[in-house]
Structures are given as C-alpha cells and as structure tokens.
Design a protein around this motif. Structure first.
Motif, short mmCIF file in Angstrom:
data_model
loop_
_atom_site.label_atom_id
_atom_site.label_comp_id
_atom_site.label_asym_id
_atom_site.label_seq_id
_atom_site.Cartn_x
_atom_site.Cartn_y
_atom_site.Cartn_z
N TRP A 40 45.60 39.13 74.24
CA TRP A 40 44.35 38.56 74.74
C TRP A 40 44.02 39.27 76.04
O TRP A 40 44.86 39.30 76.95
CB TRP A 40 44.58 37.07 74.95
N TYR A 41 42.82 39.88 76.14
CA TYR A 41 42.49 40.65 77.33
C TYR A 41 41.02 40.51 77.69
O TYR A 41 40.14 40.75 76.87
CB TYR A 41 42.81 42.13 77.11
N TYR A 42 40.78 40.10 78.93
CA TYR A 42 39.47 40.12 79.57
C TYR A 42 39.71 40.66 80.97
O TYR A 42 40.58 40.16 81.69
CB TYR A 42 38.86 38.71 79.66
N GLU A 47 45.45 40.43 81.16
CA GLU A 47 45.98 40.55 79.81
C GLU A 47 47.21 39.66 79.67
O GLU A 47 48.04 39.59 80.58
CB GLU A 47 46.39 41.99 79.52
N GLY A 117 28.55 38.19 77.31
CA GLY A 117 29.62 39.14 77.04
C GLY A 117 29.73 39.48 75.57
O GLY A 117 29.00 38.95 74.73
N THR A 119 32.95 40.24 72.68
CA THR A 119 34.38 40.18 72.39
C THR A 119 34.63 40.80 71.02
O THR A 119 33.90 40.53 70.07
CB THR A 119 34.89 38.73 72.43
N TYR A 132 39.72 40.98 72.63
CA TYR A 132 39.44 41.87 73.75
C TYR A 132 37.98 41.68 74.14
O TYR A 132 37.09 41.93 73.33
CB TYR A 132 39.69 43.32 73.34
N GLY A 133 37.74 41.22 75.36
CA GLY A 133 36.37 40.93 75.76
C GLY A 133 35.91 41.64 77.00
O GLY A 133 36.72 42.03 77.86
N GLN A 134 34.61 41.83 77.08
CA GLN A 134 33.93 42.39 78.25
C GLN A 134 32.77 41.46 78.57
O GLN A 134 32.14 40.93 77.67
CB GLN A 134 33.39 43.79 77.96
N ALA A 135 32.49 41.31 79.87
CA ALA A 135 31.39 40.44 80.28
C ALA A 135 30.77 41.00 81.55
O ALA A 135 31.25 41.96 82.14
CB ALA A 135 31.89 39.02 80.50
N TYR A 137 30.98 40.77 84.68
CA TYR A 137 31.85 40.28 85.75
C TYR A 137 31.26 40.53 87.14
O TYR A 137 31.50 39.76 88.06
CB TYR A 137 33.24 40.88 85.64
#
Length: 152
Positions: A40-42, A47, A117, A119, A132-135, A137
């Motif tokens: 699980w990674y954001y 991570e 975001g 994911t 794996y997500g990006q937002a 930030y």
C-alpha cells in the motif's frame, strides 16, 4: 449464466474495497480482499506492506478525520490485473495530531482538505496485492495551512 470476465471481477473487488475501506471504514475488509503481503503506497502517507499495516492506515486516517470520506468519481477502468480508480475526498481534521513531511497539525486543528486523486490496484487470484495512489498533495498541504499558496 455467463461467468464475469476477470476485468469485471477485479472491478467488483476494487469497488467493494473502495466502499468498505475508504467509504465506511471496515478494517476487516483487508483480511477478506487483500493478499497477506499487500503493498500500500501513497506518497504523503508512505509505504506499508502486509494486512495489519494496511489496516492501521485507515484506522489512523479515521482517528484524524473522523467524518472524512472518499468516493469514486468515475467508472473503474480495468486492464490485465490492474484496476484504476479516480476519486475525490477529504474532511476536517478534528481528531488526533498528524505529523507530515512539511509540518504537523495539532490535535483537532479544524483544518479542512478536499482533493482528488488516482489509485491503481493490482488484483491477482481475487485478492488485492497492491494499492498505489497519487493525489493533489501540494493542494492538501496548502489547504491544511502547512505551506503558503502560490501567488503570481
């Protein structure tokens, strides 16, 4: 009756995960839908690996943002063993303190953050092996008052 395709099955798994992990947090869904060694990674949250660590992430989020919610904003997209989710969410920080890379929030700061975001999930043999997500930030840090908004 026709058996659903792997893509459809994978989308059903991710949809259920999203509604029960990110929507109405039910940490037990991790035991049901995640592989033992799920990754699980954001970037903002870091991570972790393994079911127990993934459970701690949603529990920690809800301790900081008790009414926080995340919702899917479009249909899930599936290709191979990957499922892509577009989402939005956030909430008001009314819970415990939060240490972040660019600063920290004291307990119950009242700061609000709403953001979007993407994911990507990897699903194999009916279990999620990676989230794996990006937002946005940068926007989150601005909304929480940890960095100054850019002005031109």
């Amino acid at each position: 009756m026709a058996k659903p395709s792997t893509h459809e099955t994978n989308k059903e798994i991710v949809s259920r995960w999203w509604s029960e992990y990110w929507g109405e947090p039910n940490p037990d869904i991790v035991d049901e839908l995640a592989a033992d060694d799920i990754r699980w990674y954001y970037p903002l949250a870091g991570e972790v690996q393994g079911r127990e660590e993934v459970k701690k992430r949603i529990i920690g989020y809800k301790q900081r943002f008790p009414e926080g919610r995340f919702e899917l904003t479009d249909e899930l997209i599936a290709e191979g063993d990957r499922v892509v989710a577009l989402w939005e969410g956030g909430g008001t920080h009314t819970g415990r303190s939060w240490e972040l890379p660019l600063g920290s929030l004291p307990e119950a700061s009242g700061e609000k953050a709403q953001y979007t975001g993407t994911t990507v999930f990897t699903v194999r043999d009916g279990q999620i092996i990676e989230e794996y997500g990006q937002a946005d930030y940068f926007g989150v840090m601005q909304q929480l008052g940890l960095i100054e908004p850019q002005t031109d």
